[in-house]
Design a protein around this motif. Structure first.
Motif, PDB file in Angstrom:
ATOM      1  N   PRO A 165     -30.127 -18.070  16.400  1.00 28.37           N
ATOM      2  CA  PRO A 165     -29.973 -18.148  14.936  1.00 28.37           C
ATOM      3  C   PRO A 165     -30.836 -17.129  14.197  1.00 28.37           C
ATOM      4  CG  PRO A 165     -31.451 -19.866  15.655  1.00 28.37           C
ATOM      5  CD  PRO A 165     -31.010 -19.141  16.906  1.00 28.37           C
ATOM      6  N   LEU A 166     -30.788 -15.874  14.636  1.00 29.18           N
ATOM      7  CA  LEU A 166     -31.522 -14.799  13.981  1.00 29.18           C
ATOM      8  C   LEU A 166     -30.563 -14.081  13.040  1.00 29.18           C
ATOM      9  CD1 LEU A 166     -33.467 -13.548  17.105  1.00 29.18           C
ATOM     10  CD2 LEU A 166     -34.511 -14.502  15.053  1.00 29.18           C
ATOM     11  N   TRP A 167     -30.962 -13.956  11.765  1.00 25.79           N
ATOM     12  CA  TRP A 167     -30.050 -13.477  10.717  1.00 25.79           C
ATOM     13  C   TRP A 167     -30.451 -12.088  10.241  1.00 25.79           C
ATOM     14  CZ3 TRP A 167     -30.155 -11.807   5.699  1.00 25.79           C
ATOM     15  CH2 TRP A 167     -28.949 -11.889   4.955  1.00 25.79           C
ATOM     16  N   LEU A 168     -29.469 -11.182  10.190  1.00 25.49           N
ATOM     17  CA  LEU A 168     -29.683  -9.824   9.691  1.00 25.49           C
ATOM     18  C   LEU A 168     -28.530  -9.448   8.759  1.00 25.49           C
ATOM     19  CD1 LEU A 168     -30.711  -8.045  13.014  1.00 25.49           C
ATOM     20  CD2 LEU A 168     -32.221  -8.441  11.060  1.00 25.49           C
ATOM     21  N   LYS A 169     -28.820  -8.573   7.825  1.00 29.79           N
ATOM     22  CA  LYS A 169     -27.815  -8.080   6.883  1.00 29.79           C
ATOM     23  C   LYS A 169     -27.708  -6.562   7.036  1.00 29.79           C
ATOM     24  CE  LYS A 169     -25.232  -7.606   3.119  1.00 29.79           C
ATOM     25  NZ  LYS A 169     -23.802  -7.962   3.087  1.00 29.79           N
ATOM     26  N   SER A 183     -29.659 -10.991  -5.094  1.00 30.94           N
ATOM     27  CA  SER A 183     -30.924 -10.618  -4.459  1.00 30.94           C
ATOM     28  C   SER A 183     -31.906 -10.114  -5.504  1.00 30.94           C
ATOM     29  CB  SER A 183     -30.694  -9.538  -3.400  1.00 30.94           C
ATOM     30  OG  SER A 183     -30.261  -8.329  -4.003  1.00 30.94           O
ATOM     31  N   ILE A 184     -33.187 -10.207  -5.170  1.00 29.59           N
ATOM     32  CA  ILE A 184     -34.256  -9.686  -6.020  1.00 29.59           C
ATOM     33  C   ILE A 184     -35.422  -9.333  -5.111  1.00 29.59           C
ATOM     34  CG2 ILE A 184     -35.273 -11.969  -6.433  1.00 29.59           C
ATOM     35  CD1 ILE A 184     -36.029 -11.024  -9.259  1.00 29.59           C
ATOM     36  N   SER A 185     -36.137  -8.283  -5.456  1.00 33.81           N
ATOM     37  CA  SER A 185     -37.292  -7.914  -4.644  1.00 33.81           C
ATOM     38  C   SER A 185     -38.415  -8.935  -4.847  1.00 33.81           C
ATOM     39  CB  SER A 185     -37.775  -6.510  -5.008  1.00 33.81           C
ATOM     40  OG  SER A 185     -38.344  -6.503  -6.309  1.00 33.81           O
ATOM     41  N   VAL A 186     -39.219  -9.107  -3.820  1.00 37.53           N
ATOM     42  CA  VAL A 186     -40.356 -10.021  -3.926  1.00 37.53           C
ATOM     43  C   VAL A 186     -41.294  -9.571  -5.038  1.00 37.53           C
ATOM     44  CG1 VAL A 186     -42.377 -10.935  -2.698  1.00 37.53           C
ATOM     45  CG2 VAL A 186     -40.193 -10.693  -1.494  1.00 37.53           C
ATOM     46  N   ASP A 187     -41.435  -8.261  -5.205  1.00 37.46           N
ATOM     47  CA  ASP A 187     -42.269  -7.706  -6.275  1.00 37.46           C
ATOM     48  C   ASP A 187     -41.760  -8.128  -7.647  1.00 37.46           C
ATOM     49  OD1 ASP A 187     -43.924  -5.795  -7.815  1.00 37.46           O
ATOM     50  OD2 ASP A 187     -42.052  -4.669  -7.964  1.00 37.46           O
ATOM     51  N   GLU A 212     -35.664 -17.668   9.898  1.00 39.82           N
ATOM     52  CA  GLU A 212     -34.751 -17.007  10.840  1.00 39.82           C
ATOM     53  C   GLU A 212     -34.511 -15.541  10.480  1.00 39.82           C
ATOM     54  OE1 GLU A 212     -32.393 -21.144  11.986  1.00 39.82           O
ATOM     55  OE2 GLU A 212     -31.386 -19.625  10.749  1.00 39.82           O
ATOM     56  N   SER A 213     -34.458 -15.216   9.196  1.00 35.33           N
ATOM     57  CA  SER A 213     -34.298 -13.817   8.789  1.00 35.33           C
ATOM     58  C   SER A 213     -35.604 -13.046   8.937  1.00 35.33           C
ATOM     59  CB  SER A 213     -33.789 -13.732   7.351  1.00 35.33           C
ATOM     60  OG  SER A 213     -34.649 -14.419   6.458  1.00 35.33           O
ATOM     61  N   SER A 214     -36.734 -13.689   8.661  1.00 35.61           N
ATOM     62  CA  SER A 214     -38.035 -13.020   8.825  1.00 35.61           C
ATOM     63  C   SER A 214     -38.280 -12.655  10.283  1.00 35.61           C
ATOM     64  CB  SER A 214     -39.161 -13.916   8.316  1.00 35.61           C
ATOM     65  OG  SER A 214     -39.077 -14.106   6.917  1.00 35.61           O
ATOM     66  N   ALA A 215     -37.957 -13.559  11.198  1.00 33.73           N
ATOM     67  CA  ALA A 215     -38.134 -13.288  12.625  1.00 33.73           C
ATOM     68  C   ALA A 215     -37.230 -12.142  13.068  1.00 33.73           C
ATOM     69  CB  ALA A 215     -37.840 -14.548  13.436  1.00 33.73           C
ATOM     70  N   ALA A 216     -35.983 -12.129  12.602  1.00 35.49           N
ATOM     71  CA  ALA A 216     -35.042 -11.080  12.995  1.00 35.49           C
ATOM     72  C   ALA A 216     -35.494  -9.713  12.487  1.00 35.49           C
ATOM     73  CB  ALA A 216     -33.650 -11.412  12.470  1.00 35.49           C
ATOM     74  N   TYR A 217     -35.896  -9.634  11.221  1.00 39.17           N
ATOM     75  CA  TYR A 217     -36.325  -8.352  10.671  1.00 39.17           C
ATOM     76  C   TYR A 217     -37.666  -7.903  11.240  1.00 39.17           C
ATOM     77  CZ  TYR A 217     -32.571  -7.519   7.365  1.00 39.17           C
ATOM     78  OH  TYR A 217     -31.352  -7.227   6.810  1.00 39.17           O
ATOM     79  N   HIS A 261     -32.803 -16.241   2.444  1.00 34.35           N
ATOM     80  CA  HIS A 261     -32.885 -15.168   3.434  1.00 34.35           C
ATOM     81  C   HIS A 261     -33.713 -13.994   2.902  1.00 34.35           C
ATOM     82  CE1 HIS A 261     -29.104 -17.044   5.155  1.00 34.35           C
ATOM     83  NE2 HIS A 261     -29.869 -16.906   6.222  1.00 34.35           N
ATOM     84  N   VAL A 262     -34.376 -13.295   3.810  1.00 34.64           N
ATOM     85  CA  VAL A 262     -35.104 -12.070   3.489  1.00 34.64           C
ATOM     86  C   VAL A 262     -34.307 -10.883   4.012  1.00 34.64           C
ATOM     87  CG1 VAL A 262     -37.215 -10.753   3.892  1.00 34.64           C
ATOM     88  CG2 VAL A 262     -37.339 -13.211   3.578  1.00 34.64           C
ATOM     89  N   VAL A 263     -34.226  -9.819   3.218  1.00 32.29           N
ATOM     90  CA  VAL A 263     -33.535  -8.589   3.630  1.00 32.29           C
ATOM     91  C   VAL A 263     -34.476  -7.408   3.408  1.00 32.29           C
ATOM     92  CG1 VAL A 263     -31.565  -7.062   3.249  1.00 32.29           C
ATOM     93  CG2 VAL A 263     -31.269  -9.533   3.053  1.00 32.29           C
TER      94      VAL A 263
END
Length: 369
Positions: free
Chosen positions: A145-149, A169-173, A205-210, A234-236
């Motif tokens: 279950p590793l998620w990537l975009k 989406s929006i940047s963390v900043d 799951e997205s953090s681990a994949a990236y 999710h994180v991209v």
């Protein structure tokens, strides 16, 4: 008097946690990872759900009416916060534009969004997108279950091109600037109060994949302006201008951490002592072991672009790029020794001093929070 046999006692099998409690050694992780199969990932998700539920009040002590009122209030507050952060959702925008379009009756009607970029060579972005797509296929084939975009890239010339826009989406900043003085974990907790388990699961799951992609490709310039958060949690990662053999500041290689794992990211997972963090580590190790089985699929993407290419990521030469990329897969080590190495990579990344200082530099010079 005839003796009555004692009733048979059957032990109920217990679902194992993602990683045993305490500081796991490589041998213990190796033993655990052997036991976990793709069919058991739904069971492992319970460790995230159990920890995520700690963020919510003990509703069992409340009567039914109060419980519904609290849930409704929490849901409304979360909806307001998400609207403040992401604004109108993409699906709502599509419906609104289609309703006003004179061509909406056609079955081929579509609404797409792209970013036009000039003065920059997007061939490196295209290479990164193709490799990310390959990693995503490897993880899906393994049932992880590793998620990537993988964003689409269209190169029109050596200095121009189109990038796929990432909706919702929006940047963390940018998100942190909307809530001055609030941490990422505090904003996350309010924005996803009505679906905390799902959002944290997606984040982990997205953090681990990236993290794996960033390590294998040696992606640099990982400040919060290049980390996007979706409405799903999710994180991209975006902007792959520095990878493989080039880095910011005239290739000074200041960022030497395997990947970004600062305290604000750990806080979303409830810290290093939480079961959610252990779930993150288990996913990262499983993903690493699976990726190294298919090393040639990743290396081939790079090898095909090396001949005659003037991309900045190949500045150190073909031999250096290929040899260092292959070395990062640890294919010369046994599986148990490889797990030991991955554990070291994770420990090195946790609150890495250089990563923290690079974030401080971006905050002071460019105002990136």
């Amino acid at each position: 008097m005839k003796a009555v046999p004692a009733p048979e006692v059957r032990e109920t099998p217990m679902v194992q946690s993602a990683v045993p409690t305490g500081e796991p050694t490589a041998a213990r992780l190796h033993q655990l990872l052997k036991q976990v199969t793709p069919d058991q990932w739904k069971s492992l998700d319970g460790t995230v759900e159990k920890s995520a539920s700690k963020d919510e009040p003990d509703l069992q002590e409340l009567d039914g009416k109060t419980m519904r009122a609290e849930a409704r209030k929490r849901k409304e507050e979360a909806a307001r916060t998400r609207h403040r952060i992401w604004g109108e959702l993409w699906r709502e925008k599509v419906e609104r534009v289609r309703a006003a379009s004179p061509y909406s009756r056609y079955s081929s009607w579509r609404l797409s969004a792209v970013m036009v970029k000039g003065g920059d060579d997007l061939r490196q972005e295209l290479l990164a997108s193709q490799i990310i797509e390959q990693f995503s296929a490897i993880f899906q084939e393994a049932g992880l279950p590793l998620w990537l975009k993988a964003t689409k890239v269209l190169v029109t010339s050596s200095t121009n091109g189109f990038l796929e826009f990432i909706p919702d989406s929006i940047s963390v900043d940018a998100m942190k600037k909307l809530f001055p003085g609030k941490t990422l974990a505090e904003i996350f907790k309010v924005a996803f109060a009505d679906r905390m388990f799902e959002a944290k699961k997606n984040f982990i799951e997205s953090s681990a994949a990236y993290s794996l992609v960033v390590y294998f490709l040696q992606v640099k310039d990982r400040h919060n302006g290049n980390l996007m958060l979706l409405t799903s949690g999710h994180v991209v990662h975006i902007d792959f201008g520095f990878m493989l053999s080039n880095s910011p500041g005239g290739n000074m290689a200041f960022e030497n951490s395997p990947f970004k794992l600062t305290q604000e990211i750990l806080d979303v997972m409830d810290g290093e002592c939480s079961e959610q963090y252990e779930y993150f580590r288990t996913l990262l190790i499983r993903g690493f072991l699976e990726a190294r089985k298919h090393m040639e699929r990743i290396v081939l993407q790079v090898r095909m672009m090396l001949v005659g290419s003037k991309m900045p990521c190949f500045r150190e030469g073909a031999d250096f790029v290929l040899s260092t990329l292959q070395d990062r897969f640890f294919c010369n080590l046994t599986e148990e020794a490889c797990i030991e190495k991955v554990v070291e990579l994770i420990d090195t990344s946790v609150n890495n001093w250089r990563t923290i200082q690079y974030d401080n530099y971006q905050r002071l010079v460019n105002g990136i929070l």
